[in-house]
Structures are given as structure tokens and as C-alpha cells.
Design a protein around this motif. Structure first.
Motif, PDB file in Angstrom:
ATOM      1  N   ASP A 114     -19.759  -8.874  13.041  1.00 23.93           N
ATOM      2  CA  ASP A 114     -19.339  -8.919  14.702  1.00 23.93           C
ATOM      3  C   ASP A 114     -18.478  -7.957  15.149  1.00 23.93           C
ATOM      4  O   ASP A 114     -17.262  -8.838  14.812  1.00 23.93           O
ATOM      5  CB  ASP A 114     -19.605 -10.407  14.477  1.00 23.93           C
ATOM      6  N   GLY A 115     -18.938  -7.728  15.856  1.00 25.01           N
ATOM      7  CA  GLY A 115     -17.835  -6.327  16.507  1.00 25.01           C
ATOM      8  C   GLY A 115     -16.787  -5.294  15.660  1.00 25.01           C
ATOM      9  O   GLY A 115     -17.497  -4.937  14.845  1.00 25.01           O
ATOM     10  N   VAL A 116     -16.101  -4.907  16.300  1.00 20.67           N
ATOM     11  CA  VAL A 116     -15.438  -3.789  15.731  1.00 20.67           C
ATOM     12  C   VAL A 116     -14.280  -4.436  15.126  1.00 20.67           C
ATOM     13  O   VAL A 116     -13.301  -5.267  15.673  1.00 20.67           O
ATOM     14  CB  VAL A 116     -15.285  -2.300  16.944  1.00 20.67           C
ATOM     15  N   PRO A 117     -13.818  -3.737  14.019  1.00 20.77           N
ATOM     16  CA  PRO A 117     -12.395  -3.768  13.693  1.00 20.77           C
ATOM     17  C   PRO A 117     -11.348  -4.134  14.110  1.00 20.77           C
ATOM     18  O   PRO A 117     -11.396  -2.864  15.232  1.00 20.77           O
ATOM     19  CB  PRO A 117     -12.514  -3.157  11.867  1.00 20.77           C
ATOM     20  N   GLY A 118     -10.077  -4.618  13.637  1.00 21.09           N
ATOM     21  CA  GLY A 118      -9.220  -3.844  14.868  1.00 21.09           C
ATOM     22  C   GLY A 118      -7.843  -4.839  13.726  1.00 21.09           C
ATOM     23  O   GLY A 118      -7.881  -4.422  12.437  1.00 21.09           O
ATOM     24  N   GLU A 119      -6.529  -4.852  14.359  1.00 14.68           N
ATOM     25  CA  GLU A 119      -5.842  -5.420  14.071  1.00 14.68           C
ATOM     26  C   GLU A 119      -5.755  -5.763  12.311  1.00 14.68           C
ATOM     27  O   GLU A 119      -5.533  -5.697  11.139  1.00 14.68           O
ATOM     28  CB  GLU A 119      -4.452  -5.889  14.930  1.00 14.68           C
ATOM     29  N   GLN A 120      -6.338  -6.905  12.638  1.00  5.44           N
ATOM     30  CA  GLN A 120      -5.843  -7.430  10.931  1.00  5.44           C
ATOM     31  C   GLN A 120      -6.680  -7.427   9.665  1.00  5.44           C
ATOM     32  O   GLN A 120      -6.438  -7.128   9.049  1.00  5.44           O
ATOM     33  CB  GLN A 120      -6.743  -9.326  11.349  1.00  5.44           C
ATOM     34  N   GLU A 121      -8.075  -6.127  10.085  1.00  5.45           N
ATOM     35  CA  GLU A 121      -8.914  -6.259   9.122  1.00  5.45           C
ATOM     36  C   GLU A 121      -8.227  -4.560   8.749  1.00  5.45           C
ATOM     37  O   GLU A 121      -7.815  -4.692   7.520  1.00  5.45           O
ATOM     38  CB  GLU A 121     -10.286  -5.983   9.907  1.00  5.45           C
ATOM     39  N   THR A 122      -7.348  -3.487   9.355  1.00  2.88           N
ATOM     40  CA  THR A 122      -6.868  -3.224   8.780  1.00  2.88           C
ATOM     41  C   THR A 122      -5.450  -3.253   8.309  1.00  2.88           C
ATOM     42  O   THR A 122      -5.324  -2.511   7.039  1.00  2.88           O
ATOM     43  CB  THR A 122      -6.410  -1.813  10.209  1.00  2.88           C
ATOM     44  N   ALA A 123      -4.868  -4.504   8.514  1.00  4.34           N
ATOM     45  CA  ALA A 123      -3.445  -4.556   7.596  1.00  4.34           C
ATOM     46  C   ALA A 123      -4.166  -5.198   6.456  1.00  4.34           C
ATOM     47  O   ALA A 123      -3.415  -5.002   5.024  1.00  4.34           O
ATOM     48  CB  ALA A 123      -3.127  -5.775   8.230  1.00  4.34           C
ATOM     49  N   GLN A 124      -5.625  -5.991   6.350  1.00  2.82           N
ATOM     50  CA  GLN A 124      -6.391  -6.486   5.338  1.00  2.82           C
ATOM     51  C   GLN A 124      -6.424  -5.754   4.215  1.00  2.82           C
ATOM     52  O   GLN A 124      -6.557  -6.213   3.358  1.00  2.82           O
ATOM     53  CB  GLN A 124      -6.817  -7.395   5.673  1.00  2.82           C
ATOM     54  N   ALA A 125      -6.817  -4.486   5.013  1.00  6.01           N
ATOM     55  CA  ALA A 125      -7.346  -3.591   4.028  1.00  6.01           C
ATOM     56  C   ALA A 125      -6.069  -2.661   3.200  1.00  6.01           C
ATOM     57  O   ALA A 125      -6.361  -2.743   2.074  1.00  6.01           O
ATOM     58  CB  ALA A 125      -8.307  -3.048   4.747  1.00  6.01           C
ATOM     59  N   LEU A 126      -5.032  -2.778   4.060  1.00  4.73           N
ATOM     60  CA  LEU A 126      -3.985  -1.929   3.435  1.00  4.73           C
ATOM     61  C   LEU A 126      -3.511  -3.183   2.217  1.00  4.73           C
ATOM     62  O   LEU A 126      -2.905  -2.366   0.815  1.00  4.73           O
ATOM     63  CB  LEU A 126      -2.450  -1.929   4.647  1.00  4.73           C
ATOM     64  N   LEU A 127      -3.592  -4.159   2.706  1.00  7.55           N
ATOM     65  CA  LEU A 127      -3.244  -5.035   1.672  1.00  7.55           C
ATOM     66  C   LEU A 127      -3.522  -5.057  -0.239  1.00  7.55           C
ATOM     67  O   LEU A 127      -3.028  -5.190  -0.993  1.00  7.55           O
ATOM     68  CB  LEU A 127      -2.738  -6.710   2.109  1.00  7.55           C
ATOM     69  N   GLY A 128      -4.691  -5.217   0.023  1.00  4.38           N
ATOM     70  CA  GLY A 128      -5.886  -4.568  -0.680  1.00  4.38           C
ATOM     71  C   GLY A 128      -5.767  -3.178  -0.972  1.00  4.38           C
ATOM     72  O   GLY A 128      -5.698  -3.447  -2.982  1.00  4.38           O
ATOM     73  N   LEU A 129      -5.596  -1.971  -0.951  1.00  4.00           N
ATOM     74  CA  LEU A 129      -5.142  -1.198  -1.216  1.00  4.00           C
ATOM     75  C   LEU A 129      -3.750  -0.811  -1.890  1.00  4.00           C
ATOM     76  O   LEU A 129      -3.881  -0.591  -2.899  1.00  4.00           O
ATOM     77  CB  LEU A 129      -4.589   0.362  -0.147  1.00  4.00           C
ATOM     78  N   THR A 130      -2.597  -1.566  -1.602  1.00  6.30           N
ATOM     79  CA  THR A 130      -1.258  -2.023  -2.384  1.00  6.30           C
ATOM     80  C   THR A 130      -1.416  -2.696  -3.310  1.00  6.30           C
ATOM     81  O   THR A 130      -0.979  -1.986  -4.318  1.00  6.30           O
ATOM     82  CB  THR A 130      -0.567  -2.989  -1.342  1.00  6.30           C
ATOM     83  N   ARG A 131      -2.852  -4.085  -3.428  1.00 10.95           N
ATOM     84  CA  ARG A 131      -3.049  -4.903  -5.078  1.00 10.95           C
ATOM     85  C   ARG A 131      -2.906  -4.199  -6.337  1.00 10.95           C
ATOM     86  O   ARG A 131      -3.113  -4.161  -6.709  1.00 10.95           O
ATOM     87  CB  ARG A 131      -3.447  -5.409  -4.394  1.00 10.95           C
ATOM     88  N   GLU A 132      -4.378  -2.677  -5.365  1.00 12.95           N
ATOM     89  CA  GLU A 132      -4.397  -1.946  -6.646  1.00 12.95           C
ATOM     90  C   GLU A 132      -4.557  -0.335  -6.969  1.00 12.95           C
ATOM     91  O   GLU A 132      -4.248  -0.222  -7.461  1.00 12.95           O
ATOM     92  CB  GLU A 132      -5.940  -1.462  -5.991  1.00 12.95           C
ATOM     93  N   TYR A 133      -2.732  -0.628  -6.601  1.00 16.09           N
ATOM     94  CA  TYR A 133      -1.988   0.435  -6.364  1.00 16.09           C
ATOM     95  C   TYR A 133      -1.206   0.329  -7.641  1.00 16.09           C
ATOM     96  O   TYR A 133      -0.585  -0.639  -7.774  1.00 16.09           O
ATOM     97  CB  TYR A 133      -1.010   0.764  -5.371  1.00 16.09           C
ATOM     98  N   ASP A 134      -1.434   2.306  -8.375  1.00 21.81           N
ATOM     99  CA  ASP A 134      -0.776   2.087  -9.443  1.00 21.81           C
ATOM    100  C   ASP A 134       0.694   3.342  -9.230  1.00 21.81           C
ATOM    101  O   ASP A 134       0.522   3.557  -8.915  1.00 21.81           O
ATOM    102  CB  ASP A 134      -1.471   3.466 -10.098  1.00 21.81           C
ATOM    103  N   GLU A 135       1.484   2.092  -9.323  1.00 20.46           N
ATOM    104  CA  GLU A 135       2.858   2.254  -8.687  1.00 20.46           C
ATOM    105  C   GLU A 135       4.100   3.110  -9.556  1.00 20.46           C
ATOM    106  O   GLU A 135       4.566   3.692  -9.400  1.00 20.46           O
ATOM    107  CB  GLU A 135       4.050   0.961  -8.140  1.00 20.46           C
ATOM    108  N   GLN A 136       3.392   3.299 -10.681  1.00 17.68           N
ATOM    109  CA  GLN A 136       4.135   4.753 -11.804  1.00 17.68           C
ATOM    110  C   GLN A 136       2.672   5.941 -12.086  1.00 17.68           C
ATOM    111  O   GLN A 136       3.854   6.634 -12.115  1.00 17.68           O
ATOM    112  CB  GLN A 136       4.058   3.696 -13.472  1.00 17.68           C
ATOM    113  N   TYR A 137       1.892   6.115 -11.912  1.00 13.58           N
ATOM    114  CA  TYR A 137       1.176   7.327 -11.993  1.00 13.58           C
ATOM    115  C   TYR A 137       0.857   7.454 -10.361  1.00 13.58           C
ATOM    116  O   TYR A 137       0.010   8.600 -10.322  1.00 13.58           O
ATOM    117  CB  TYR A 137       0.286   7.518 -12.483  1.00 13.58           C
ATOM    118  N   GLY A 138       0.788   6.703  -9.191  1.00 20.07           N
ATOM    119  CA  GLY A 138       0.035   6.690  -7.949  1.00 20.07           C
ATOM    120  C   GLY A 138      -2.179   6.944  -8.207  1.00 20.07           C
ATOM    121  O   GLY A 138      -2.407   6.531  -9.116  1.00 20.07           O
TER     122      GLY A 138
END
Length: 672
Positions: A172-196
Motif C-alpha cells: 500500500d503506497g510508496v516506500p518512505g523514510e521508515q522503509e528505507t531506514a529499516q532497509a539500512l538496518l537490515g543491510l547493517t545486520r548482514e554486513y561483514d565488518e571484517q571483509y566488506g
């Protein structure tokens, strides 16, 4: 009789001399299966696929296996790059049935094209719990002969399950601030801090997720997003996934550390990554990012450009080694002894340290993939460049990997965008010229007289397969980038023509998009996938191009279609951010406007260059002089010079800022 001799696909032509009586995909093959009352063996692969070559050599070149196959089946061979719709439909079935997929894909079908048994690579003898290919053939034949009713029931159940998977809408509707912030959080959780990068091995270059991160940083100032993007790009650039001698990226890394690649080099990866590194340079000024963008662009032009001006699909992973064996990576890897042979003792020691070549090897049989492991001590840049040049010259003498020289419309669209922007950023008009020549080929050959995109061409001749949604979306994206760089409104016009076809032929009543046109060949299900794979999904590629075109022209219909398509990003972005990166990047453009920049002034002038280098997500740039400029670019209509000087206008959300003749002020407007 093998029927592949007259086709245009290099992959199919590799099988034209098999003793298997291959048919290309088409109604004739299924009519033959009905006439003989036998099942169809569908084998799907692509030219640069290592295990496709292995299975071909082990099984499809075997006279006894071929004889059994010909007697009891109608064998059909498909190039997944020519027919992504066929590949998508049956890959979905394979993944649903087995929990995994890949190529070569092996599917057994009824004469009505309904799948009932699945697999990928099958070995010539039982191995690691997997039956041999001959055992599979015998088992399927027995089931077809003795339990036909059961087979029909299974096939019907699978088709019904696939039919029920259609996406009616994305959310329903277009993605907003909340969805992009949650997406960033999702990527952060899966990010490999040692090797990128994200996740573990195998690790794929996350080009579209990085585009999202760069745009999110530009819009919000989130330092963590920029850090993940920059560190991942640096890790890839210094790893074995990047060709340290010739430039360009391999398909993926088999390990978490980016050391050992799967050596095939695809046009789409290199186009996407060339653009990513150019955008990273635009954001940070990184000299490494500048070097990688230019080297990757030069690799594409040098290694993949065809005589007609388009870009070939891929270079194989395999080539001949010194013993004449056809093995993976032979063209790219080095032993200490090979370094000594080319460089002499002293420089070989330097090169081994600089490029991470060890006695035990990082790959197979004591060989190493060149990378830049990094040293605490400074490196003699001149010596490193000399060593690199000598190794590259020596490598040129090795047998080269094969090239799949078919031109795929979508991937050429990606290359056009990358080369046009890279050429503009780094004052390389030759790259812009190569982008223009590829665009000319797409118009001349792929559109031709039928005014609908052909998926592929080869040797200047269009293939028989219709373009799919990603072709229309990516080619429109390339044309829009070319319009921004060259100031030639014809590319905006061609993009609009393609996007009108998207509205007419690929869009459903609820705003959802389909991968095939309304009038395309009917398969057991109409493919529809909004998630990014190795390339932007057709769904999100079209959404991005529709949004940009609407910003250029003010078209409400195209804006509404883009917003309708982005509903799926609102639904999937927060929970599958790794797999809808391009959709999230488009969402960032929507949240920012996107900004509309009209430069009343010369192409290549200071204001035009400043506009192209602006970091505002998805900003569109129109440039031109004189009364005809407004006719080519609606954005330039009624945009007079101020004080007789070139002038820039920046608008978004139906509001325009005061015009400026000052490049520094324009840069501030586009980076704030």
C-alpha cells in the motif's frame, strides 16, 4: 538430428556438434514429444557457465548417454540469457521443489511443458549422494512408462502451485523514510565488518545495494551507509575478484574474503560496478574508486566491444593451461615460477609480495589469484606499475578465454549508462562515444522496423526472442543517462517510446509489472519477479526509468506508474534489502524528488559538469542552448539565461529555487 546449427546463441552453438538430438525451445519440440508420447528433457545454461561445460563434456558428448536420451526423450536446449522468461519459470519450480537452484538446470517436462522432475548438474557416475545422469534418465523413463498417471498428477500440482504465486500488488503506497531506514538496518545486520560485503561465502558484488547506500548517504548524511559502501568497494578492488592486471570484475568470490573468484567476467557485473565506483568517486573523491571505474570501463571497451559497436555478454571462466587442458582460471592465475620466468628473480619476489602470490598458492595446484593484500610498508608505485605491465603483456600470450559475443539489450543499456557517466566525470569523451555507438546499435538493430525490442543480436542481426521487461527498463535507463551527458534530446525521446511500451504491454491493472509482454509467448506461468538478482529486476529497472522520465517531462502517467511499481519496495525493502537494492535506490530518488536540473548553457560547460556531479539521488539533468533546447527537453522550456550567462535551474516537488549562474552555488543546491 541436432537442430542447433542455425541458431544465433553462442551457448547453443557450443552444443551443435553433440550426438544429442537437441531442439531449440519452440512449439515444434513439444509437438514432437506429443507425437512420440515421450517426455521433454529441458537443459538450461549459458556460455560462460563452468559446470555447464563440465556436464556437456561428461554426458552430452557421450555417445551411449546421447543414444539413450534420443530414444526416450525430446531434448531441448535453452540459453538462459536469450530466454530469461523460460529460465525464470522453471527455475522457480526447481527452487520450490529442491530448495536450491543453479545452472546447468535440468528439468523433465510433459509434452504440455509441465515440469515433474528437477535437478541441476548431474555427474556421469554416482557421487556424493547424487545419482548419475544415466540413472536419472532411466528413473524418469521408468516413471513415465509405468506410472504415467502419477507423473501427470505431480506436474499438475506443480503448475497449480506456480500459478498461485502471482504478485497482485507490492503493498500500500510508496516506500518512505521508515522503509528505507529499516532497509539500512537490515543491510547493517548482514554486513561483514571484517571483509566488506554482505553475508558469507560465496560472496557476490552487491552493486545495487551499494547504489542504495550511496543515495541514502547523500539524502540523509548517514555515515554508516557510506562506510559500508566505501569499505566494500575497497575490499573488492583489492581482492582476487578484481582483475589486477587487465581490469574488470569476475562474477563472484567463492570465499568470504574476495580472494578466489569464479572467473567468468560478465558484461552486466562490470557495467553495474563501473557505475558504482564512478558514483563512489563522485561522493568521496577516492582515487582508488576513480582508478577502478576507468579500468573497468576500459576493460569493457577493450575485451567486450563487438565490431558492430555493442557489447558482448561474457568471457568464459575456462581456458587452456600450459598443458593444453581446458580449466577454470588458467588465463588469470600465477605461480612463483611463472613470475620468475617473466620478471626475473628480484622483481618476482616484489611481485609475489605485492600481489599475494605464495608457494602453496591461493587457488589450485599451487597457483595464486593476483590481489592486493596490502602491506604496512609503502609500495614503490612506479615499480608496481612496471611489473603489472610486464605481467599483462606476458598474459596476453596465453590462450584467451572464450567470448559469448551475443549482444543482450538490457546489459548494453547498463553499459551505456556506465560509460556515458564515467566518460563525463573523468573527461573521457571516447567512453561517451562508445556509449553512443552501443545506443545506436540498439535502435538500429534491436528496435529495427518492428518498433519492439529484440532481446539479443549477434553479428548485427537481431535474434528471434522478444525483449523482456528488464530490456525495456535498462535500455531506457541507459538512454536517459546518455541524454543527460550529451544533451541530445533524441535519447529522451527513445526512452519515452520504450517506457510507453512498458505502460501498454507489461503493466497490470493494479500497477504490478510482469517480466513478459501481454502479447508474449504463453508459458505455464507468466514470470514476475521484483527482486534483484545479478542485475536489477525488470520491475525496479522500469520503475527507476519511469520516475526519471516523469521528472524530465512532467508526465503524470509515468510518475503514477513508477509510484505504483514502487509499492513492492515498500513491502520487501525492510525485510529483503539485499535483494531489492535497485528498488531501494529508486525509492531514495523518489524521496528526494527527484531533483530536476535544467542547464541553459553549453554541453560540457562548467554548470553542466557541476550538475552531473551533483549527489542528489536520481537527479535528472537537461542541458542545451537556444529555442530548440526546450523542444528537445521539456525541462528547458522557458529557462532564459540570466545576464547573458549560462544558467542552472533546480526544481523538485513542483517548487523551483532561484536560478544561478554560479557553479559553486549549484553544487550546494545538489548536495544539500
Amino acid at each position: 538430428m541436432n537442430r542447433l546449427a542455425g541458431v544465433t546463441s553462442p551457448y547453443l552453438l557450443q552444443h551443435a556438434d553433440n550426438p544429442v538430438d537437441w531442439w531449440p525451445w519452440g512449439p515444434e519440440a513439444f509437438e514432437e514429444a506429443k507425437r512420440r508420447e515421450v517426455p521433454v528433457l529441458l537443459s538450461v545454461g549459458y556460455s560462460a557457465c563452468h559446470w555447464c561445460h563440465v556436464m556437456a563434456h561428461e554426458s552430452f558428448e557421450d555417445e551411449a548417454v546421447a543414444a539413450f536420451l534420443n530414444e526416450h526423450f525430446v531434448p531441448v536446449k535453452v540459453d538462459r540469457e536469450e530466454r530469461p522468461d523460460v529460465d525464470a519459470v522453471y527455475m522457480e519450480a526447481v527452487q520450490a521443489a529442491t530448495g536450491h537452484g543453479g545452472w546447468p538446470m535440468t528439468v523433465f517436462l510433459t509434452p504440455d511443458a509441465e515440469p515433474f522432475y528437477f535437478g541441476t548438474y548431474f555427474p556421469p557416475a554416482p557421487r556424493h549422494g547424487s545419482p548419475s545422469f544415466r540413472q536419472v534418465l532411466e528413473g524418469v523413463r521408468a516413471a513415465w512408462t509405468d506410472r504415467r498417471g502419477e507423473v501427470a498428477e505431480v506436474a499438475g500440482r506443480i503448475v497449480a502451485d506456480l500459478a498461485g504465486r502471482s504478485l497482485a500488488h507490492g503493498g500500500d503506497g510508496v516506500p518512505g523514510e521508515q522503509e528505507t531506514a529499516q532497509a539500512l538496518l537490515g543491510l547493517t545486520r548482514e554486513y561483514d565488518e571484517q571483509y566488506g560485503g554482505f553475508g558469507g561465502a560465496p560472496k557476490f558484488p552487491p552493486s545495487m545495494a551499494i547504489e542504495f547506500l550511496l543515495r541514502h548517504y547523500a539524502r540523509t548524511g548517514a555515515e554508516g551507509a557510506l562506510q559500508m559502501a566505501a569499505d566494500t568497494c575497497s575490499a573488492m578492488a583489492r581482492g582476487g575478484i578484481y582483475d589486477q592486471l587487465g581490469g574488470g570484475f569476475a562474477r563472484y568470490s567463492v570465499d568470504r574474503e574476495w580472494i578466489v573468484p569464479h572467473f567468468e567476467k560478465m558484461l552486466y557485473d562490470n557495467a553495474l560496478l563501473c557505475r558504482v565506483y564512478a558514483h563512489l568517486w563522485r561522493t568521496t573523491g577516492s582515487e582508488e574508486a576513480r582508478r577502478i571505474a576507468l579500468e573497468t570501463a576500459d576493460f569493457m571497451v577493450r575485451e567486450l566491444r563487438t565490431a558492430e559497436g555493442g557489447f558482448a555478454s561474457a568471457l568464459d571462466a575456462d581456458s587452456e593451461d600450459a598443458d593444453g587442458r581446458h580449466v577454470e582460471g588458467a588465463y588469470y592465475v600465477w605461480t612463483p615460477a611463472q613470475l620468475r620466468e617473466v620478471l626475473g628473480e628480484e622483481d618476482a619476489v616484489f611481485a609475489a609480495v605485492h600481489f599475494g602470490v605464495t608457494e602453496e598458492g591461493t587457488f589450485e595446484e599451487g597457483s595464486s589469484v593476483l590481489r592486493l593484500p596490502g602491506e604496512a610498508r609503502p609500495v614503490d608505485a612506479g615499480r608496481a606499475a612496471d611489473v603489472r605491465a610486464r605481467l599483462l603483456a606476458a598474459r596476453e600470450e596465453r590462450p584467451r578465454p572464450g567470448r559469448d559475443d551475443k549482444v543482450v539489450a538490457a546489459w548494453n543499456g547498463l553499459a551505456i549508462a556506465a560509460l556515458a557517466e564515467t566518460g563525463a566525470y573523468f573527461d573521457r569523451p571516447d567512453l561517451v562515444e562508445r556509449a553512443t555507438e552501443a545506443a545506436d546499435l540498439l535502435v538500429r538493430v534491436h528496435l529495427g522496423e518492428v518498433a519492439r525490442l529484440a532481446r539479443t543480436s549477434r553479428d548485427g542481426r537481431a535474434g528471434d526472442n522478444a525483449g523482456v521487461l528488464e530490456d525495456y527498463g535498462d535500455v531506457a535507463e541507459g538512454f536517459l543517462a546518455l541524454a543527460a551527458v550529451t544533451g541530445e534530446g533524441v535519447w529522451l525521446e527513445f526512452a519515452g517510446f520504450l517506457l510507453d511500451i512498458v505502460l501498454e504491454q507489461f503493466t497490470g491493472e493494479g500497477g504490478q509489472l510482469y517480466d513478459t509482454a501481454h502479447d508474449a509467448e504463453r508459458l505455464i506461468r507468466r514470470p514476475q519477479d521484483p527482486t534483484d538478482g545479478a542485475t536489477p529486476a525488470g520491475w525496479t529497472a522500469a520503475a527507476g526509468a519511469l520516475l526519471s522520465y516523469a521528472a524530465y517531462t512532467g508526465s503524470e502517467a509515468h510518475r503514477a506508474a513508477a509510484e505504483g511499481a514502487l509499492g513492492v519496495v515498500k513491502a520487501l525493502g525492510p525485510r529483503a534489502s539485499r535483494f531489492i537494492g535497485w528498488g531501494l535506490a529508486v525509492a531514495e530518488a523518489l524521496l528526494d524528488g527527484p531533483r530536476e536540473v535544467a542547464v541553459a548553457g553549453p554541453v560540457g560547460g562548467e554548470l553542466h559538469r557541476t550538475a552531473l556531479l551533483g549527489r542528489a539521488p536520481g537527479a535528472v539533468v537537461a542541458v542545451g542552448e537556444g529555442p530548440q533546447a526546450g523542444a528537445e527537453f521539456p525541462l528547458l522550456g522557458d529557462r532564459p539565461l540570466v545576464g547573458g550567462e549560462p544558467t542552472a535551474y533546480v526544481c523538485r516537488h513542483f517548487v523551483c529555487e532561484a536560478p544561478t549562474t554560479d557553479a559553486a552555488e549549484l553544487a550546494e543546491k545538489l548536495d544539500g
